[in-house]
Scaffold this motif. Sequence first.
Motif, PDB file in Angstrom:
ATOM      1  N   VAL A 108       0.841  -1.205   0.000  1.00  0.00           N
ATOM      2  CA  VAL A 108       0.000   0.000   0.000  1.00  0.00           C
ATOM      3  C   VAL A 108       0.872   1.250   0.000  1.00  0.00           C
ATOM      4  N   ARG A 109       1.935   1.232   0.757  1.00  0.00           N
ATOM      5  CA  ARG A 109       2.842   2.381   0.804  1.00  0.00           C
ATOM      6  C   ARG A 109       3.475   2.626  -0.566  1.00  0.00           C
ATOM      7  N   THR A 153       2.308   1.768  -3.571  1.00  0.00           N
ATOM      8  CA  THR A 153       1.335   2.277  -4.534  1.00  0.00           C
ATOM      9  C   THR A 153       0.898   3.696  -4.183  1.00  0.00           C
ATOM     10  N   GLU A 154       0.898   4.035  -2.920  1.00  0.00           N
ATOM     11  CA  GLU A 154       0.515   5.385  -2.508  1.00  0.00           C
ATOM     12  C   GLU A 154       1.561   6.406  -2.955  1.00  0.00           C
TER      13      GLU A 154
END
Length: 96
Positions: free
Chosen positions: A45-46, A48-49
């Motif tokens: 998630v980090r 892709t963020e």
Amino acid sequence: MARLAGAVIAMEVAALVVAYLAFGWLVLLVGAPLLVGTVLVLVAVRATEVARRKLQDLRPTRWDIDAPAPGGLMSGFFEIPRQGGSMQVTSGSARG
């Protein structure tokens, strides 16, 4: 994002410790892979963020009229063509 991820990991470690103290070492067979899975999901998630934030910073705002229009299947189909820098006014009657 980092503080929230840290809080999630801390709560999961606390739950794993409490379960270990209550039920013994067999809890680690389920809890340890879940902890590793949570860390992997948070890393994904980090990543892709960071990419999404960079893309958003490069995109023009929707109110920037001088920015180029994004390409796509129907790009430009509904646009009104620009006419120089000012509005052109014609005199006369349009009724004929």
